[in-house]
Scaffold this motif. Structure first.
Motif, PDB file in Angstrom:
ATOM      1  N   PRO A  12       0.813  -1.224   0.000  1.00 15.48           N
ATOM      2  CA  PRO A  12       0.000   0.000   0.000  1.00 15.48           C
ATOM      3  C   PRO A  12       0.840   1.264   0.000  1.00 15.48           C
ATOM      4  O   PRO A  12       0.321   2.344  -0.254  1.00 15.48           O
ATOM      5  CB  PRO A  12      -0.800  -0.122   1.316  1.00 15.48           C
ATOM      6  N   THR A  13       2.134   1.143   0.290  1.00 11.77           N
ATOM      7  CA  THR A  13       2.978   2.344   0.376  1.00 11.77           C
ATOM      8  C   THR A  13       3.754   2.591  -0.908  1.00 11.77           C
ATOM      9  O   THR A  13       4.557   3.514  -0.967  1.00 11.77           O
ATOM     10  CB  THR A  13       3.974   2.217   1.545  1.00 11.77           C
TER      11      THR A  13
ATOM     12  N   ASP B  90       3.837   1.422   6.352  1.00 12.11           N
ATOM     13  CA  ASP B  90       2.570   0.747   6.030  1.00 12.11           C
ATOM     14  C   ASP B  90       1.380   1.390   6.741  1.00 12.11           C
ATOM     15  O   ASP B  90       0.233   1.201   6.323  1.00 12.11           O
ATOM     16  CB  ASP B  90       2.649  -0.730   6.420  1.00 12.11           C
ATOM     17  N   LEU B  91       1.646   2.124   7.819  1.00 12.95           N
ATOM     18  CA  LEU B  91       0.562   2.767   8.560  1.00 12.95           C
ATOM     19  C   LEU B  91       0.128   4.093   7.932  1.00 12.95           C
ATOM     20  O   LEU B  91      -0.986   4.560   8.182  1.00 12.95           O
ATOM     21  CB  LEU B  91       0.990   3.014  10.014  1.00 12.95           C
TER      22      LEU B  91
ATOM     23  N   ARG C  70      -3.242   4.455   6.053  1.00 10.02           N
ATOM     24  CA  ARG C  70      -4.422   4.420   6.930  1.00 10.02           C
ATOM     25  C   ARG C  70      -4.653   5.798   7.542  1.00 10.02           C
ATOM     26  O   ARG C  70      -5.795   6.239   7.702  1.00 10.02           O
ATOM     27  CB  ARG C  70      -4.247   3.377   8.029  1.00 10.02           C
ATOM     28  N   PHE C  71      -3.572   6.467   7.919  1.00 10.89           N
ATOM     29  CA  PHE C  71      -3.690   7.808   8.492  1.00 10.89           C
ATOM     30  C   PHE C  71      -4.253   8.762   7.439  1.00 10.89           C
ATOM     31  O   PHE C  71      -5.231   9.492   7.683  1.00 10.89           O
ATOM     32  CB  PHE C  71      -2.315   8.262   8.980  1.00 10.89           C
TER      33      PHE C  71
ATOM     34  N   LYS D 219      -5.937   8.198   4.838  1.00 13.91           N
ATOM     35  CA  LYS D 219      -7.304   7.875   4.432  1.00 13.91           C
ATOM     36  C   LYS D 219      -8.338   8.559   5.319  1.00 13.91           C
ATOM     37  O   LYS D 219      -9.456   8.862   4.870  1.00 13.91           O
ATOM     38  CB  LYS D 219      -7.499   6.363   4.467  1.00 13.91           C
ATOM     39  N   LEU D 220      -7.986   8.807   6.579  1.00 13.35           N
ATOM     40  CA  LEU D 220      -8.915   9.452   7.508  1.00 13.35           C
ATOM     41  C   LEU D 220      -8.920  10.971   7.379  1.00 13.35           C
ATOM     42  O   LEU D 220      -9.766  11.638   7.980  1.00 13.35           O
ATOM     43  CB  LEU D 220      -8.558   9.078   8.951  1.00 13.35           C
TER      44      LEU D 220
ATOM     45  N   TRP E  44       0.157  -2.340  15.854  1.00 14.16           N
ATOM     46  CA  TRP E  44      -0.753  -1.619  14.953  1.00 14.16           C
ATOM     47  C   TRP E  44      -0.893  -2.336  13.617  1.00 14.16           C
ATOM     48  O   TRP E  44      -1.976  -2.352  13.026  1.00 14.16           O
ATOM     49  CB  TRP E  44      -0.261  -0.198  14.747  1.00 14.16           C
TER      50      TRP E  44
ATOM     51  N   PRO F  95      -4.959  -3.054  12.729  1.00 17.56           N
ATOM     52  CA  PRO F  95      -5.119  -1.715  12.145  1.00 17.56           C
ATOM     53  C   PRO F  95      -6.285  -0.940  12.743  1.00 17.56           C
ATOM     54  O   PRO F  95      -6.253   0.287  12.787  1.00 17.56           O
ATOM     55  CB  PRO F  95      -5.322  -2.002  10.650  1.00 17.56           C
ATOM     56  N   SER F  96      -7.313  -1.650  13.207  1.00 16.26           N
ATOM     57  CA  SER F  96      -8.438  -0.942  13.829  1.00 16.26           C
ATOM     58  C   SER F  96      -8.008  -0.244  15.114  1.00 16.26           C
ATOM     59  O   SER F  96      -8.574   0.788  15.482  1.00 16.26           O
ATOM     60  CB  SER F  96      -9.573  -1.925  14.126  1.00 16.26           C
TER      61      SER F  96
ATOM     62  N   ASP G 258      -6.446   2.999  13.955  1.00 13.32           N
ATOM     63  CA  ASP G 258      -7.516   3.930  13.580  1.00 13.32           C
ATOM     64  C   ASP G 258      -8.187   4.516  14.819  1.00 13.32           C
ATOM     65  O   ASP G 258      -8.504   5.718  14.865  1.00 13.32           O
ATOM     66  CB  ASP G 258      -8.567   3.220  12.733  1.00 13.32           C
TER      67      ASP G 258
END
Length: 996
Positions: free
Chosen positions: A479-480, A534-535, A538-539, A541-542, A595, A599-600, A603
């Motif tokens: 994803p990165t 990789d995190l 997710r950051f 996206k919010l 994390w 992943p939740s 988040d």
């Protein structure tokens, strides 16, 4: 050696020619007499030994006296030798040698002991008097004893020369520094082979120095006689230990030793302190090291220190959860072994590292332990076969699968032993030559080579089938991959973050780079960097995209996380909080691993930092708290006051009860807040849970006071008023309290200090802040009156002297702690006083136009508490605010004699009983709920008694996003509509034609 017994034994063995050659050599020694007299069982055992191991045969030829010592008598080989007997034997010569300083003799005797024991074990093995599990355990027992003995000799040598190492404890007192040898691999797993390396690491307690004489307790500096530093001392001890273990002598050697599993491998220090190991694994630990440490156990030295080491590595080797990506890493590790370690053409012949080999059994077992043992402690087992059995017990593996792996492990270990015993070489590969394979098959008990190879194929195929089930892993898309590099893509990062609504994108890019690569003053492993990168998606996206409308909740009365996509209202602030949290946590690798696996949880932390300033502060101050709550499952259910009180009572022995209450309160506040943020509890449930926490804390504080004063019975009842009485506590609410004692109490003055102490336990300022602010100003006569008053005094006051607003206050009264009988009598009194429909029980404050007076009181509050120009923001005290609905509910209770302190329930009762027009009641309830939710969200952020929206556009926007609106104007428009509807009902309710 031509007796019938020998003829029969030679005929039945795998290599008759070799047996005859060995017998010929032994025939010229003093052991010939023993061989001539051998009966059939002894002859069979010796023939199996001679045919199965050239190395063991040569050893016996060199030391025929061992044959004379009845080492191979069948009755002595029928069972494993007990560890106690081995220890007694070693102690019999070790203690005199140490006392005499004869270290060379001690080492020589130890090597002979080891050779003799290995010869005995080999005879049991090849004579089919044991099985693979028992044999590996016996070899391990011998290794353990050898390692402990070498440690004792080396320790005596070094301490005699350099002194004994000491370190200072937390109190500054000197303590002797411990040293332990930790076994890993097959040694740690208690399944050593005949020619296994022993994998070890060395740990010592703490830094200090060696002293010729023990340091005096008063010598805080440590200068009095100190010499070599602890690290240097223990490095020398490790070097001496390694040298003696591996030294080749005429008496043989003990073991090959492998130190490559230590932190930083061959370039790392030989010995480390406990803290150094902890720091390494937290910051740099890799997946293979987790697996390696599953087999860790103390094998020599300080047993207490070894146990402390094992306890220290528990969170690392058995994390509470790991992501599916771990399967890919383990599979990739196995593939590298096949590609790089196993020689070409040996992949199907290497019984340890090849396809379907022993390593695959270990990988499957350890993978399932890694994924589950953090939650299921009984899976924490270093022995492979024992772990397989437990996996079946917990239904993580089928009985058939475990049976296949267990059978294959025993078979392959037998093969491995027979390969290694021949020349005492570390080999795991089945030979290519047919004659050698036929000999191996015979040693395994197969008359035909084809039968052996068929059995081997069946076992390795079964292992590979199970291995593929668990570790056949497809690497997911990265994803990165589209994220720019931090150094070369600074402009790209600035543009990306600006698009994602960061106010200061350049600064945010620097913070993100620090999160991924570390702050610069610490080294960060490549794996930790990969996990951190990789995190980032997710950051991001919010974070809301500029120019794209923020989705608006369809129904703002519902929990935000249930009703709309999760969007951060302030990405810059969340990033700053995240950076502080990572710094406070310290163990970056462990944190990012957690994390990545959950992943939740990541988040949730981001939402927490965005939704609540005060809960974010708690999370940063106690960084383990959030993941502990999330991963433990405690967020999934609410807790009533009785259960909370039960938990609080576990801390009754704490020296500082104020801090205990605050620690528990802090954890519960976080739990309750996270439940709301996650959408596991709506805001109405949230009010009930916060109230339950307050009730339990009040009752516990009273119990503390009773213990302090040695009082057996509660001295008074604690009455909750306001939001506490109505079970409507929100974040930052004060506890409005009334302390009421029985009318028979003679010394009411003595109770004042007790009431003050209860309030002090909850409200006094400490390094952890307060639990709840308490307020007793609503008591009779206000601040002028007694803090604790009697029931009779209350009745006199409320009947004869109280003002109308004070009687109105009693509509929200409820006993919450203390003497339940007194509480019930007070509530009966309050019921009488607030029932304006019963003329004979009305208090003196009652007047015919009481409803008009209350309406005027409400208008005065509106006028006095709302600043000029802020009417549109005042959702509580302004026109159509929360107080409009609350005053209506309280008037309904006075008018109809209802004892319902909860505002919503009172309004719902009015709706259901037609106490007010149903349409009006429905409209009032619906819009009151909307405003109440906004108040909860505001207070959840600041933990202050918010009664107005912020006037500045930026914070107004953030509140709107948290409340589920797309913009600040959307929030203001909606709130104006809620308040208009409430004021419309308020005016109708207090219209002159409806006055009593």
């Amino acid at each position: 050696m031509t007796s019938a017994a020998w003829q029969k034994a030679i005929k039945a063995c795998a290599d008759p020619q070799r047996v005859r050659m060995v017998l010929e050599k032994l025939g010229s020694t003093s052991a010939a007499r023993v061989l001539d007299a051998a009966d059939e069982p002894l002859a069979r055992i010796l023939a199996a030994l001679f045919s199965g191991s050239q190395a063991m045969s040569d050893l016996l030829v060199a030391r025929p006296q061992w044959l004379e010592a009845r080492l191979f008598d069948p009755e002595n080989l029928a069972h494993p030798r007990q560890k106690q007997g081995q220890h007694r034997e070693v102690r019999s010569w070790l203690k005199p040698a140490l006392e005499a300083g004869d270290y060379a003799s001690a080492f020589a005797q130890l090597r002979q002991f080891k050779q003799r024991e290995m010869l005995r074990i080999a005879a049991r093995d090849l004579g089919r008097l044991s099985n693979a599990t028992e044999i590996t355990q016996e070899i391990t027992n011998v290794a353990d004893l050898c390692l402990e003995t070498v440690f004792q000799i080396c320790w005596r040598q070094l301490t005699t020369r350099f002194g004994t190492p000491y370190h200072q404890d937390a109190d500054g007192d000197w303590q002797q520094t411990g040293f332990a040898v930790i076994g890993l691999g097959k040694l740690g797993g208690q399944d050593l082979n005949y020619s296994s390396d022993i994998d070890v690491v060395f740990v010592y307690t703490e830094e200090g120095a060696a002293f010729k004489k023990p340091p005096a307790k008063s010598d805080k500096s440590g200068d009095g006689g100190s010499g070599m530093g602890s690290h240097q001392f223990f490095t020398r001890l490790a070097e001496a230990f390694i040298a003696e273990i591996a030294r080749m002598t005429p008496d043989g050697f003990l073991f090959r030793i492998d130190l490559r599993l230590r932190p930083e491998g061959q370039s790392g220090p030989l010995a480390r302190s406990l803290a150094s190991y902890e720091n390494y694994y937290a910051q740099w630990g890799q997946t293979w090291e987790r697996m390696m440490l599953i087999k860790a156990r103390g094998v020599a030295g300080d047993g207490s220190l070894a146990s402390e080491f094992i306890e220290m590595i528990q969170p690392f080797r058995y994390p509470r959860s790991l992501g599916e990506r771990i399967l890919g890493e383990i599979a990739a590790t196995k593939q590298r072994i096949e590609n790089e370690v196993v020689k070409a053409g040996e992949i199907d012949r290497n019984v340890k590292l090849g396809r379907g080999g022993i390593r695959e059994i270990e990988f499957v077992t350890q993978t399932l332990q890694l994924l589950n043992a953090g939650r299921l402690p009984f899976l924490q087992e270093s022995r492979t076969l024992a772990a397989l059995k437990k996996l079946v017990d917990y239904r993580l593996m089928s009985e058939a699968e475990a049976a296949s792996l267990t059978g294959a492990w025993s078979f392959l270990r037998d093969v491995e032993h027979r390969l290694q015993m021949e020349a005492n070489l570390q080999t795991h590969t089945i030979p290519l030559e047919k004659e050698a394979r036929q000999r191996l098959a015979a040693l395994m008990g197969f008359p035909k080579l084809a039968d052996f190879e068929k059995a081997l194929k069946e076992h390795t195929t079964a292992v590979r089938r199970v291995y593929d089930k668990w570790l056949h892993h497809t690497v997911p898309e990265n994803p990165t991959a589209t994220l720019p590099d931090f150094e070369e893509g600074r402009e790209a990062w600035t543009h990306l973050l600006e698009e994602r609504s960061f106010r200061e994108p350049q600064n945010a890019a620097k913070v993100l780079q620090s999160l991924v690569h570390g702050p610069g003053y610490i080294h960060v492993s490549s794996r930790t960097i990969e996990l951190a990168r990789d995190l980032l998606p997710r950051f991001l996206k919010l974070c809301p995209v500029k120019g794209h409308p923020v989705p608006e909740a369809a129904d703002q009365s519902q929990s935000q996380t249930q009703s709309q996509p999760q969007v951060l209202s302030d990405p810059d602030r969340v990033l700053a909080r995240l950076d502080s949290f990572v710094a406070a946590y310290g163990a970056r690798s462990t944190l990012f691993e957690t994390w990545a696996a959950n992943p939740s949880l990541f988040d949730l932390l981001l939402l927490l930092f965005d939704r609540s300033e005060f809960l974010a502060e708690i999370a940063i101050h106690v960084p383990d708290l959030v993941d502990d709550l999330m991963l433990s499952g405690r967020l999934r259910r609410s807790k009533p006051a009785a259960e909370i009180l039960k938990d609080l009572r576990y801390g009754h022995a704490d020296e500082d009860q104020r801090l205990w209450i605050r620690r528990y309160h802090q954890a519960e506040f976080m739990r309750i807040g996270l439940r709301e943020i996650l959408g596991l509890a709506d805001y109405e449930q949230n009010l009930l849970e916060l109230t339950a926490l307050a009730e339990a804390c009040l009752q516990y504080a009273l119990e503390v006071v009773m213990r302090e004063r040695k009082i057996k019975k509660p001295p008074f009842a604690i009455i909750g008023l306001g939001k506490l009485g109505g079970s409507e506590l929100t974040y930052g609410s004060d506890l409005d309290l009334l302390f009421v004692a029985d009318s028979k109490v003679k010394n009411i003055a003595a109770l004042q200090a007790l009431g003050a102490r209860v309030m002090e336990l909850l409200s006094s300022q400490t390094e952890m802040g307060v639990a709840f602010k308490t307020d007793a100003r609503l008591r009779p006569d206000g601040e002028k009156g007694l803090l604790v008053t009697t029931l009779a005094a209350c009745e006199d006051y409320y009947r004869n002297r109280a003002m109308l607003w004070e009687i109105q206050t009693l509509t929200r009264s409820r006993p919450v702690a203390g003497d339940s009988a007194v509480g019930a009598r007070f509530q009966k009194l309050a019921s009488d006083l607030t029932n304006f429909s019963a003329q004979e029980r009305r208090p003196a404050a009652y007047v015919p136009d009481w409803k008009r007076q209350i309406a005027n009181m409400r208008l005065r509050i509106e006028k006095e508490r709302v600043s000029a120009g802020r009417q549109a923001l005042a959702f509580k005290t302004g026109a159509g605010g929360l107080m409009d609905a609350e005053f209506i509910a309280q008037c309904l209770c006075l008018e109809h004699g209802w004892q319902e302190p909860n505002t919503l329930k009172a309004l719902e009762k009015a709706r259901d009983t037609q106490a007010m027009p149903r349409e009006q009641a429905i409209e009032l309830i619906e819009n009151y709920r909307h405003l109440l939710r906004i108040e909860c969200i505001l207070r959840r952020w600041s933990y202050e008694g918010e009664s107005e929206l912020p006037a500045d556009p930026a914070p107004q926007y953030r509140v709107a996003i948290r409340c589920g609106f797309s913009s600040a104007q959307a929030l203001l428009d909606a709130m104006a509509g809620y308040r208009k509807a409430i004021r419309r009902v308020h005016e109708a309710f207090f219209a002159p034609d409806r006055q009593s």
